[in-house]
Scaffold this motif. Structure first.
Motif: not given
Ligand code: SAH
Length: 518
Positions: A38-55
Protein backbone atom coordinates in the motif's frame (compact mmCIF):
# COMPACT_ATOMS: atom_id res chain seq x y z
CA UNK A 1 4.82 1.01 -0.62
CA UNK A 2 4.02 -0.65 2.66
CA UNK A 3 3.26 -4.34 2.95
CA UNK A 4 0.00 -5.27 4.62
CA UNK A 5 -2.31 -8.20 4.26
CA UNK A 6 -5.94 -7.55 3.59
CA UNK A 7 -8.79 -9.87 4.28
CA UNK A 8 -9.38 -11.64 0.97
CA UNK A 9 -13.02 -11.21 1.89
CA UNK A 10 -14.70 -8.86 -0.55
CA UNK A 11 -11.60 -8.32 -2.68
CA UNK A 12 -12.71 -10.42 -5.63
CA UNK A 13 -10.98 -13.28 -7.37
CA UNK A 14 -7.72 -14.41 -5.83
CA UNK A 15 -6.45 -16.45 -8.76
CA UNK A 16 -3.45 -14.22 -9.62
CA UNK A 17 -1.95 -15.03 -6.24
CA UNK A 18 -0.31 -18.02 -7.87
CA UNK A 19 -0.92 -21.68 -7.91
CA UNK A 20 1.03 -22.08 -4.69
CA UNK A 21 -1.47 -20.59 -2.30
CA UNK A 22 -4.46 -22.23 -3.91
CA UNK A 23 -2.80 -25.61 -3.88
CA UNK A 24 -1.51 -25.48 -0.36
CA UNK A 25 -4.56 -24.00 1.24
CA UNK A 26 -7.69 -26.05 0.81
CA UNK A 27 -9.77 -24.74 3.71
CA UNK A 28 -11.97 -21.67 4.03
CA UNK A 29 -10.23 -18.72 2.39
CA UNK A 30 -12.73 -16.08 3.43
CA UNK A 31 -10.63 -14.77 6.34
CA UNK A 32 -7.18 -15.39 4.87
CA UNK A 33 -5.04 -12.31 4.26
CA UNK A 34 -4.01 -11.29 0.78
CA UNK A 35 -0.61 -9.58 0.64
CA UNK A 36 -0.52 -6.21 -1.10
CA UNK A 37 1.80 -3.20 -0.94
CA UNK A 38 0.00 0.00 0.00
CA UNK A 39 1.25 3.49 -0.81
CA UNK A 40 1.28 5.57 2.33
CA UNK A 41 1.17 8.61 0.09
CA UNK A 42 0.76 12.25 1.03
CA UNK A 43 -1.98 11.87 3.61
CA UNK A 44 -0.16 10.58 6.68
CA UNK A 45 -1.42 7.36 8.22
CA UNK A 46 -3.25 7.87 11.50
CA UNK A 47 -2.18 6.28 14.76
CA UNK A 48 -4.66 6.62 17.58
CA UNK A 49 -2.90 6.46 20.95
CA UNK A 50 0.24 7.96 22.45
CA UNK A 51 1.87 5.10 24.36
CA UNK A 52 4.80 2.78 23.66
CA UNK A 53 2.65 0.48 21.50
CA UNK A 54 1.63 3.44 19.32
CA UNK A 55 5.32 4.41 19.05
CA UNK A 56 6.32 0.90 17.91
CA UNK A 57 3.65 0.94 15.20
CA UNK A 58 4.68 4.45 14.13
CA UNK A 59 8.31 3.37 13.72
CA UNK A 60 7.12 0.52 11.50
CA UNK A 61 5.00 2.79 9.30
CA UNK A 62 7.81 5.35 9.11
CA UNK A 63 9.86 2.77 7.19
CA UNK A 64 7.67 3.79 4.24
CA UNK A 65 5.72 6.90 5.29
CA UNK A 66 7.27 10.38 5.38
CA UNK A 67 5.10 11.38 8.31
CA UNK A 68 2.48 9.91 10.58
CA UNK A 69 -0.33 11.59 12.51
CA UNK A 70 -0.92 10.76 16.18
CA UNK A 71 -4.27 11.36 17.81
CA UNK A 72 -3.50 11.42 21.53
CA UNK A 73 -3.81 13.74 24.48
CA UNK A 74 -0.60 12.56 26.09
CA UNK A 75 2.41 11.02 24.40
CA UNK A 76 5.54 9.14 25.52
CA UNK A 77 8.90 10.90 25.00
CA UNK A 78 9.70 8.84 21.86
CA UNK A 79 6.62 10.24 20.13
CA UNK A 80 7.40 13.77 21.30
CA UNK A 81 10.81 13.34 19.70
CA UNK A 82 9.30 12.24 16.38
CA UNK A 83 7.08 15.32 16.45
CA UNK A 84 10.10 17.52 17.19
CA UNK A 85 11.98 15.95 14.26
CA UNK A 86 9.11 16.64 11.89
CA UNK A 87 8.38 12.96 11.29
CA UNK A 88 5.04 13.14 13.12
CA UNK A 89 2.19 15.52 13.86
CA UNK A 90 -0.13 15.33 16.80
CA UNK A 91 -3.73 16.29 17.39
CA UNK A 92 -5.54 16.08 20.70
CA UNK A 93 -9.02 15.00 21.58
CA UNK A 94 -11.09 12.04 20.43
CA UNK A 95 -10.70 11.58 16.66
CA UNK A 96 -13.93 11.81 14.70
CA UNK A 97 -14.86 10.31 11.38
CA UNK A 98 -13.43 13.30 9.46
CA UNK A 99 -10.00 12.68 10.99
CA UNK A 100 -10.16 9.10 9.68
CA UNK A 101 -11.47 9.84 6.20
CA UNK A 102 -8.97 9.55 3.37
CA UNK A 103 -6.24 7.93 5.48
CA UNK A 104 -4.28 5.17 3.71
CA UNK A 105 -4.43 3.19 6.97
CA UNK A 106 -5.44 3.69 10.58
CA UNK A 107 -3.89 1.93 13.54
CA UNK A 108 -5.73 2.14 16.82
CA UNK A 109 -3.33 1.46 19.68
CA UNK A 110 -4.99 3.32 22.54
CA UNK A 111 -4.78 0.27 24.82
CA UNK A 112 -8.40 1.08 25.73
CA UNK A 113 -10.65 -1.69 24.39
CA UNK A 114 -13.78 0.42 24.03
CA UNK A 115 -11.99 3.24 22.21
CA UNK A 116 -10.16 0.80 19.89
CA UNK A 117 -13.49 -0.84 19.05
CA UNK A 118 -15.05 2.55 18.32
CA UNK A 119 -12.20 3.58 15.98
CA UNK A 120 -12.33 0.20 14.24
CA UNK A 121 -16.04 0.56 13.69
CA UNK A 122 -15.78 4.12 12.37
CA UNK A 123 -12.96 3.22 9.98
CA UNK A 124 -14.76 0.20 8.62
CA UNK A 125 -17.91 2.24 8.05
CA UNK A 126 -16.07 4.60 5.72
CA UNK A 127 -13.92 1.87 4.17
CA UNK A 128 -10.59 2.93 5.65
CA UNK A 129 -8.27 -0.01 6.40
CA UNK A 130 -7.86 -0.40 10.15
CA UNK A 131 -5.63 -2.41 12.45
CA UNK A 132 -5.87 -2.86 16.20
CA UNK A 133 -2.81 -4.67 17.56
CA UNK A 134 -3.61 -8.14 18.92
CA UNK A 135 -7.34 -7.77 18.21
CA UNK A 136 -7.81 -9.63 14.91
CA UNK A 137 -11.60 -9.27 15.15
CA UNK A 138 -11.20 -5.47 14.99
CA UNK A 139 -8.77 -5.50 12.03
CA UNK A 140 -9.45 -5.25 8.33
CA UNK A 141 -5.73 -5.73 7.62
CA UNK A 142 -2.74 -7.11 9.44
CA UNK A 143 0.85 -5.92 9.44
CA UNK A 144 3.45 -8.24 7.99
CA UNK A 145 6.88 -8.86 9.46
CA UNK A 146 9.26 -6.99 7.17
CA UNK A 147 12.73 -7.57 5.82
CA UNK A 148 13.71 -4.30 4.29
CA UNK A 149 16.12 -3.97 1.39
CA UNK A 150 14.37 -1.02 -0.18
CA UNK A 151 13.11 -1.12 -2.91
CA UNK A 152 13.04 -4.87 -2.27
CA UNK A 153 10.67 -5.70 0.57
CA UNK A 154 9.90 -9.10 2.02
CA UNK A 155 6.65 -9.33 3.92
CA UNK A 156 6.04 -12.40 6.08
CA UNK A 157 2.64 -13.28 7.43
CA UNK A 158 1.36 -16.31 9.27
CA UNK A 159 -2.27 -15.26 9.73
CA UNK A 160 -1.44 -14.76 13.40
CA UNK A 161 -0.88 -18.51 13.82
CA UNK A 162 2.85 -18.35 14.43
CA UNK A 163 4.27 -14.87 15.05
CA UNK A 164 7.45 -16.36 16.49
CA UNK A 165 7.94 -18.34 13.30
CA UNK A 166 7.58 -15.11 11.34
CA UNK A 167 10.23 -13.51 13.56
CA UNK A 168 12.58 -16.44 13.02
CA UNK A 169 12.04 -16.32 9.28
CA UNK A 170 12.78 -12.64 9.33
CA UNK A 171 16.02 -13.21 11.23
CA UNK A 172 17.00 -15.93 8.80
CA UNK A 173 16.30 -13.74 5.76
CA UNK A 174 18.17 -10.82 7.32
CA UNK A 175 21.18 -13.05 7.66
CA UNK A 176 20.93 -14.68 4.23
CA UNK A 177 20.22 -11.64 2.10
CA UNK A 178 22.98 -9.33 1.02
CA UNK A 179 22.56 -5.82 2.40
CA UNK A 180 23.22 -4.68 -1.20
CA UNK A 181 20.08 -6.33 -2.55
CA UNK A 182 18.31 -2.99 -2.61
CA UNK A 183 21.18 -1.44 -4.60
CA UNK A 184 20.92 -4.24 -7.12
CA UNK A 185 17.21 -3.57 -7.63
CA UNK A 186 17.76 0.19 -7.78
CA UNK A 187 20.48 -0.13 -10.39
CA UNK A 188 18.28 -2.46 -12.43
CA UNK A 189 15.56 0.20 -12.16
CA UNK A 190 17.98 2.81 -13.50
CA UNK A 191 18.57 0.61 -16.57
CA UNK A 192 14.90 -0.09 -17.22
CA UNK A 193 14.29 2.62 -19.81
CA UNK A 194 17.43 1.83 -21.77
CA UNK A 195 16.66 -1.88 -21.75
CA UNK A 196 13.08 -1.15 -22.81
CA UNK A 197 14.31 0.95 -25.71
CA UNK A 198 16.79 -1.60 -26.95
CA UNK A 199 15.26 -5.00 -26.24
CA UNK A 200 11.95 -6.49 -27.30
CA UNK A 201 9.40 -6.97 -24.53
CA UNK A 202 8.89 -10.51 -23.28
CA UNK A 203 11.46 -13.20 -23.86
CA UNK A 204 14.40 -11.04 -24.91
CA UNK A 205 14.14 -8.72 -21.91
CA UNK A 206 13.55 -11.54 -19.50
CA UNK A 207 16.52 -13.54 -20.74
CA UNK A 208 18.67 -10.40 -20.48
CA UNK A 209 17.65 -9.73 -16.88
CA UNK A 210 18.03 -13.39 -15.99
CA UNK A 211 21.60 -13.19 -17.22
CA UNK A 212 22.24 -10.00 -15.28
CA UNK A 213 20.77 -11.33 -12.04
CA UNK A 214 22.54 -14.66 -12.21
CA UNK A 215 25.87 -13.38 -13.51
CA UNK A 216 28.95 -11.38 -12.55
CA UNK A 217 27.17 -8.00 -12.72
CA UNK A 218 24.95 -8.98 -9.80
CA UNK A 219 27.79 -10.65 -7.99
CA UNK A 220 29.81 -7.41 -8.17
CA UNK A 221 26.94 -5.28 -6.86
CA UNK A 222 26.08 -7.69 -4.08
CA UNK A 223 29.73 -7.72 -3.08
CA UNK A 224 29.60 -3.93 -2.78
CA UNK A 225 31.24 -2.91 -6.08
CA UNK A 226 28.44 -0.96 -7.73
CA UNK A 227 30.64 0.72 -10.34
CA UNK A 228 31.89 -2.64 -11.60
CA UNK A 229 28.32 -4.00 -11.63
CA UNK A 230 27.08 -1.06 -13.69
CA UNK A 231 29.98 -1.51 -16.15
CA UNK A 232 29.09 -5.15 -16.57
CA UNK A 233 25.41 -4.46 -17.16
CA UNK A 234 26.41 -1.88 -19.80
CA UNK A 235 28.59 -4.52 -21.45
CA UNK A 236 25.79 -7.10 -21.41
CA UNK A 237 23.42 -4.60 -23.00
CA UNK A 238 25.97 -3.66 -25.69
CA UNK A 239 26.33 -7.34 -26.55
CA UNK A 240 22.61 -7.83 -27.15
CA UNK A 241 21.79 -8.44 -30.78
CA UNK A 242 18.63 -6.57 -31.56
CA UNK A 243 18.51 -7.60 -35.19
CA UNK A 244 18.38 -11.36 -34.66
CA UNK A 245 14.96 -12.81 -35.46
CA UNK A 246 12.91 -14.04 -32.56
CA UNK A 247 13.56 -17.74 -32.15
CA UNK A 248 12.19 -19.71 -29.34
CA UNK A 249 13.70 -22.72 -27.75
CA UNK A 250 12.35 -25.94 -26.42
CA UNK A 251 13.43 -27.75 -23.30
CA UNK A 252 12.34 -31.32 -22.88
CA UNK A 253 12.22 -31.73 -19.14
CA UNK A 254 11.95 -34.89 -17.06
CA UNK A 255 9.60 -34.11 -14.18
CA UNK A 256 10.52 -37.22 -12.21
CA UNK A 257 7.96 -39.56 -10.66
CA UNK A 258 5.79 -36.89 -9.03
CA UNK A 259 7.43 -35.73 -5.81
CA UNK A 260 8.60 -32.15 -6.57
CA UNK A 261 11.65 -32.75 -4.37
CA UNK A 262 12.83 -35.18 -7.03
CA UNK A 263 13.12 -32.48 -9.69
CA UNK A 264 16.62 -31.59 -10.80
CA UNK A 265 17.91 -28.05 -10.31
CA UNK A 266 17.98 -27.74 -14.10
CA UNK A 267 14.34 -28.77 -14.33
CA UNK A 268 13.41 -26.07 -11.81
CA UNK A 269 15.38 -23.51 -13.74
CA UNK A 270 13.71 -24.53 -17.01
CA UNK A 271 10.25 -24.27 -15.40
CA UNK A 272 11.05 -20.79 -14.12
CA UNK A 273 12.15 -19.72 -17.60
CA UNK A 274 9.17 -21.17 -19.48
CA UNK A 275 6.56 -19.08 -21.29
CA UNK A 276 4.62 -22.18 -22.22
CA UNK A 277 4.56 -25.55 -20.49
CA UNK A 278 3.04 -28.57 -22.17
CA UNK A 279 2.45 -31.06 -19.46
CA UNK A 280 1.60 -34.76 -19.21
CA UNK A 281 -0.73 -35.79 -16.46
CA UNK A 282 2.02 -38.06 -15.15
CA UNK A 283 4.13 -35.02 -14.36
CA UNK A 284 2.23 -34.24 -11.15
CA UNK A 285 0.84 -30.85 -10.19
CA UNK A 286 3.36 -30.18 -7.39
CA UNK A 287 6.18 -29.64 -9.87
CA UNK A 288 4.23 -26.83 -11.55
CA UNK A 289 4.68 -24.73 -8.41
CA UNK A 290 8.00 -23.76 -9.96
CA UNK A 291 6.42 -22.26 -13.07
CA UNK A 292 6.16 -18.50 -13.47
CA UNK A 293 2.75 -17.12 -12.68
CA UNK A 294 2.38 -15.84 -16.25
CA UNK A 295 3.39 -19.11 -17.90
CA UNK A 296 0.73 -20.71 -20.06
CA UNK A 297 0.17 -24.27 -18.92
CA UNK A 298 -1.27 -26.63 -21.48
CA UNK A 299 -2.28 -30.10 -20.29
CA UNK A 300 -1.78 -32.57 -23.08
CA UNK A 301 -2.23 -35.87 -21.24
CA UNK A 302 -5.21 -38.11 -20.93
CA UNK A 303 -7.76 -37.08 -18.35
CA UNK A 304 -11.36 -37.93 -17.69
CA UNK A 305 -13.68 -35.96 -19.94
CA UNK A 306 -10.86 -34.45 -21.98
CA UNK A 307 -9.59 -35.53 -25.33
CA UNK A 308 -5.91 -36.33 -25.01
CA UNK A 309 -3.79 -34.76 -27.69
CA UNK A 310 -2.17 -37.00 -30.29
CA UNK A 311 1.60 -36.95 -30.60
CA UNK A 312 1.22 -35.08 -33.89
CA UNK A 313 -0.92 -32.41 -32.20
CA UNK A 314 1.60 -32.09 -29.37
CA UNK A 315 4.48 -31.73 -31.83
CA UNK A 316 2.53 -29.08 -33.73
CA UNK A 317 1.83 -27.14 -30.52
CA UNK A 318 5.49 -27.21 -29.51
CA UNK A 319 6.49 -25.90 -32.94
CA UNK A 320 3.89 -23.13 -33.02
CA UNK A 321 4.97 -21.73 -29.67
CA UNK A 322 8.69 -22.10 -30.35
CA UNK A 323 8.35 -20.34 -33.70
CA UNK A 324 6.56 -17.49 -31.93
CA UNK A 325 9.79 -16.93 -29.98
CA UNK A 326 8.64 -18.54 -26.76
CA UNK A 327 10.59 -20.64 -24.32
CA UNK A 328 8.66 -23.88 -24.37
CA UNK A 329 9.03 -26.55 -21.72
CA UNK A 330 7.74 -29.97 -22.63
CA UNK A 331 7.34 -31.51 -19.20
CA UNK A 332 7.17 -35.27 -19.10
CA UNK A 333 6.77 -37.72 -16.25
CA UNK A 334 9.93 -39.51 -15.15
CA UNK A 335 12.67 -39.27 -17.75
CA UNK A 336 11.73 -37.96 -21.22
CA UNK A 337 13.78 -40.66 -22.93
CA UNK A 338 12.36 -43.67 -21.12
CA UNK A 339 9.06 -44.70 -22.67
CA UNK A 340 8.33 -41.01 -22.99
CA UNK A 341 8.32 -40.52 -26.77
CA UNK A 342 10.93 -37.82 -26.15
CA UNK A 343 12.87 -39.10 -29.14
CA UNK A 344 10.00 -38.32 -31.50
CA UNK A 345 9.68 -34.78 -30.17
CA UNK A 346 13.42 -34.16 -30.53
CA UNK A 347 13.27 -35.45 -34.13
CA UNK A 348 10.46 -33.06 -34.99
CA UNK A 349 12.37 -30.12 -33.53
CA UNK A 350 15.58 -31.03 -35.31
CA UNK A 351 13.72 -31.29 -38.58
CA UNK A 352 12.34 -27.79 -38.03
CA UNK A 353 15.69 -26.33 -37.01
CA UNK A 354 14.52 -25.36 -33.51
CA UNK A 355 17.05 -25.45 -30.69
CA UNK A 356 16.29 -28.10 -28.13
CA UNK A 357 17.73 -29.10 -24.80
CA UNK A 358 16.95 -32.22 -22.79
CA UNK A 359 16.90 -32.32 -19.01
CA UNK A 360 16.86 -35.86 -17.65
CA UNK A 361 14.49 -36.87 -14.89
CA UNK A 362 14.26 -39.59 -12.30
CA UNK A 363 12.52 -42.49 -13.95
CA UNK A 364 9.79 -44.52 -12.27
CA UNK A 365 12.00 -47.60 -11.82
CA UNK A 366 14.68 -45.81 -9.84
CA UNK A 367 12.08 -43.90 -7.83
CA UNK A 368 10.32 -47.16 -6.93
CA UNK A 369 13.63 -48.82 -6.04
CA UNK A 370 14.56 -45.90 -3.81
CA UNK A 371 11.31 -45.95 -1.95
CA UNK A 372 11.45 -49.71 -1.42
CA UNK A 373 15.12 -49.38 -0.52
CA UNK A 374 15.80 -52.27 -2.86
CA UNK A 375 18.69 -51.82 -5.30
CA UNK A 376 18.05 -52.49 -8.99
CA UNK A 377 21.51 -53.99 -9.38
CA UNK A 378 23.34 -55.94 -6.73
CA UNK A 379 26.75 -57.57 -6.95
CA UNK A 380 25.38 -60.97 -5.91
CA UNK A 381 21.82 -61.12 -7.12
CA UNK A 382 21.23 -58.76 -9.99
CA UNK A 383 23.77 -58.15 -12.72
CA UNK A 384 21.63 -56.12 -15.04
CA UNK A 385 18.39 -54.23 -15.18
CA UNK A 386 16.23 -54.14 -18.28
CA UNK A 387 13.52 -51.53 -18.73
CA UNK A 388 10.62 -52.95 -20.72
CA UNK A 389 7.16 -51.77 -21.60
CA UNK A 390 4.04 -53.88 -21.17
CA UNK A 391 2.28 -51.78 -23.74
CA UNK A 392 2.91 -51.89 -27.45
CA UNK A 393 2.77 -48.92 -29.77
CA UNK A 394 0.15 -50.50 -32.05
CA UNK A 395 -3.07 -51.92 -30.65
CA UNK A 396 -1.91 -51.84 -27.03
CA UNK A 397 -1.52 -55.62 -26.85
CA UNK A 398 1.61 -56.84 -25.14
CA UNK A 399 4.35 -57.95 -27.44
CA UNK A 400 7.55 -59.07 -25.82
CA UNK A 401 9.24 -60.65 -28.86
CA UNK A 402 12.05 -58.12 -28.82
CA UNK A 403 13.46 -59.23 -25.45
CA UNK A 404 15.44 -62.42 -24.93
CA UNK A 405 13.83 -63.45 -21.65
CA UNK A 406 15.42 -66.88 -21.79
CA UNK A 407 18.90 -65.38 -21.66
CA UNK A 408 17.89 -62.92 -18.95
CA UNK A 409 16.29 -65.71 -16.92
CA UNK A 410 19.48 -67.73 -16.83
CA UNK A 411 21.49 -65.25 -14.83
CA UNK A 412 20.37 -62.99 -12.03
CA UNK A 413 18.78 -60.09 -13.78
CA UNK A 414 16.07 -57.58 -13.01
CA UNK A 415 13.19 -56.39 -15.16
CA UNK A 416 11.55 -53.03 -14.60
CA UNK A 417 8.20 -53.18 -16.37
CA UNK A 418 6.51 -49.90 -17.33
CA UNK A 419 2.83 -49.76 -18.32
CA UNK A 420 2.73 -53.41 -17.39
CA UNK A 421 -0.17 -53.86 -14.98
CA UNK A 422 -2.88 -54.59 -17.53
CA UNK A 423 -0.70 -57.08 -19.34
CA UNK A 424 0.98 -58.56 -16.25
CA UNK A 425 -0.60 -61.99 -16.84
CA UNK A 426 0.71 -62.20 -20.39
CA UNK A 427 4.18 -61.10 -19.32
CA UNK A 428 4.26 -63.58 -16.43
CA UNK A 429 3.28 -66.42 -18.79
CA UNK A 430 5.93 -65.38 -21.31
CA UNK A 431 8.58 -65.33 -18.59
CA UNK A 432 7.53 -68.69 -17.16
CA UNK A 433 7.55 -70.18 -20.69
CA UNK A 434 11.07 -68.77 -21.07
CA UNK A 435 12.20 -70.68 -18.00
CA UNK A 436 11.72 -68.13 -15.17
CA UNK A 437 10.49 -69.66 -11.92
CA UNK A 438 6.79 -69.00 -11.24
CA UNK A 439 7.89 -68.06 -7.72
CA UNK A 440 10.12 -65.22 -9.00
CA UNK A 441 9.40 -62.28 -6.72
CA UNK A 442 7.68 -59.19 -8.10
CA UNK A 443 7.29 -55.82 -6.43
CA UNK A 444 4.57 -53.59 -7.81
CA UNK A 445 4.85 -49.93 -6.84
CA UNK A 446 1.90 -47.74 -7.66
CA UNK A 447 2.36 -43.93 -7.72
CA UNK A 448 5.97 -44.16 -6.56
CA UNK A 449 7.05 -41.07 -4.60
CA UNK A 450 3.49 -39.73 -4.21
CA UNK A 451 1.88 -39.45 -0.79
CA UNK A 452 -0.54 -42.25 -1.70
CA UNK A 453 2.13 -44.65 -3.00
CA UNK A 454 1.24 -48.36 -2.68
CA UNK A 455 3.68 -51.25 -2.72
CA UNK A 456 2.71 -54.84 -3.31
CA UNK A 457 4.94 -57.87 -2.85
CA UNK A 458 3.84 -60.69 -5.10
CA UNK A 459 5.31 -63.27 -7.48
CA UNK A 460 5.10 -64.09 -11.17
CA UNK A 461 2.44 -66.79 -10.84
CA UNK A 462 -0.05 -64.52 -9.06
CA UNK A 463 0.93 -61.00 -10.09
CA UNK A 464 -2.02 -60.55 -12.45
CA UNK A 465 -4.56 -61.74 -9.88
CA UNK A 466 -3.05 -59.56 -7.17
CA UNK A 467 -3.03 -56.49 -9.38
CA UNK A 468 -6.70 -57.05 -10.15
CA UNK A 469 -7.68 -57.79 -6.57
CA UNK A 470 -5.88 -54.71 -5.24
CA UNK A 471 -7.26 -52.63 -8.12
CA UNK A 472 -3.86 -51.21 -9.05
CA UNK A 473 -5.19 -48.47 -11.25
CA UNK A 474 -2.68 -45.61 -10.89
CA UNK A 475 0.61 -45.63 -12.76
CA UNK A 476 2.55 -48.59 -11.42
CA UNK A 477 5.87 -50.19 -12.13
CA UNK A 478 6.70 -53.86 -11.71
CA UNK A 479 10.15 -54.85 -10.50
CA UNK A 480 10.67 -58.50 -11.40
CA UNK A 481 13.58 -60.67 -10.27
CA UNK A 482 15.31 -61.99 -7.20
CA UNK A 483 16.05 -58.48 -6.12
CA UNK A 484 12.32 -57.92 -5.59
CA UNK A 485 12.48 -60.55 -2.87
CA UNK A 486 14.76 -58.47 -0.67
CA UNK A 487 12.95 -57.21 2.38
CA UNK A 488 11.72 -53.80 1.39
CA UNK A 489 11.57 -50.79 3.62
CA UNK A 490 8.27 -49.67 5.07
CA UNK A 491 4.78 -51.06 4.69
CA UNK A 492 4.16 -53.47 1.88
CA UNK A 493 0.96 -55.32 1.14
CA UNK A 494 2.41 -58.81 1.38
CA UNK A 495 -0.26 -60.47 -0.71
CA UNK A 496 1.83 -63.33 -1.93
CA UNK A 497 2.82 -64.28 1.58
CA UNK A 498 -0.85 -64.70 2.50
CA UNK A 499 -1.62 -66.88 -0.47
CA UNK A 500 1.61 -68.78 -0.66
CA UNK A 501 3.23 -69.63 2.64
CA UNK A 502 6.33 -70.65 0.70
CA UNK A 503 6.90 -67.08 -0.45
CA UNK A 504 10.03 -65.92 1.28
CA UNK A 505 12.28 -62.97 0.72
CA UNK A 506 15.42 -64.14 -1.04
CA UNK A 507 17.75 -62.18 1.18
CA UNK A 508 17.08 -59.85 3.96
CA UNK A 509 18.75 -56.52 4.23
CA UNK A 510 20.25 -56.00 7.64
CA UNK A 511 21.40 -52.48 7.24
CA UNK A 512 22.17 -49.86 4.66
CA UNK A 513 25.75 -51.09 4.90
CA UNK A 514 24.81 -54.11 2.82
CA UNK A 515 24.54 -51.85 -0.16
CA UNK A 516 28.06 -50.62 0.14
CA UNK A 517 29.44 -53.18 -2.29
CA UNK A 518 26.42 -53.22 -4.61
N1 SAH B 1 8.96 -41.48 -18.85
C1 SAH B 1 8.35 -42.15 -17.70
C2 SAH B 1 7.58 -43.37 -18.12
C3 SAH B 1 6.37 -43.07 -18.94
S1 SAH B 1 5.48 -44.51 -19.37
C4 SAH B 1 9.46 -42.49 -16.69
O1 SAH B 1 10.64 -42.36 -17.01
O2 SAH B 1 9.12 -42.87 -15.57
C5 SAH B 1 4.23 -44.52 -18.14
C6 SAH B 1 4.49 -45.59 -17.13
O3 SAH B 1 5.53 -45.20 -16.27
C7 SAH B 1 3.32 -45.89 -16.22
O4 SAH B 1 2.39 -46.76 -16.82
C8 SAH B 1 4.03 -46.58 -15.09
O5 SAH B 1 4.38 -47.90 -15.42
C9 SAH B 1 5.32 -45.79 -15.00
N2 SAH B 1 5.24 -44.70 -14.02
C10 SAH B 1 5.29 -43.39 -14.23
N3 SAH B 1 5.24 -42.69 -13.08
C11 SAH B 1 5.17 -43.62 -12.10
C12 SAH B 1 5.11 -43.55 -10.70
N4 SAH B 1 5.12 -42.39 -10.05
N5 SAH B 1 5.04 -44.71 -10.01
C13 SAH B 1 5.05 -45.91 -10.65
N6 SAH B 1 5.11 -46.02 -11.96
C14 SAH B 1 5.17 -44.89 -12.69
Amino acid sequence: MFPVTKEAHGIGPVSPVGRGLCNLFRGDLSMAGFPIFVELGRTPPLIVGGGELALVKARLLLKRANRVLFAADRVVPGIAKLVAEGRAERISGVPDVETLRGRPVVISATEDDAEDARISHLAREIGVPVNVPDRPELCSFSLAAIVDRYPVTFAIGTEGDAPVLATRLRAWLEQELSPQLGSLARIAGDFRDRVAQKLRPGVQRRVFWDRVFSGPASAAILAGDEAEGVRRIEAELDKEDTTAPRVGRVILVGAGPGDPELLTLKAVRALKAADVILVDNLAGTGVLEHARREAEIIPVGKAKGRHSKTQAEINALILTHAKAGKTVVRLKGGDPFIFGRGGEEVDTLRASGIACEVVPGITAATAAAASLQIPLTHRDISHSVTFISGHSAGDGAANFDHVDFRALGEGSNTLAVYMGVATAGALAQTLIDAGWSPATPVMAVERASHANERRVATSLDVVADDAKRLALSGPAILIVGEIAGLTPAGAVERIAAEIDPQFQPVLSIRSQGDFAHA
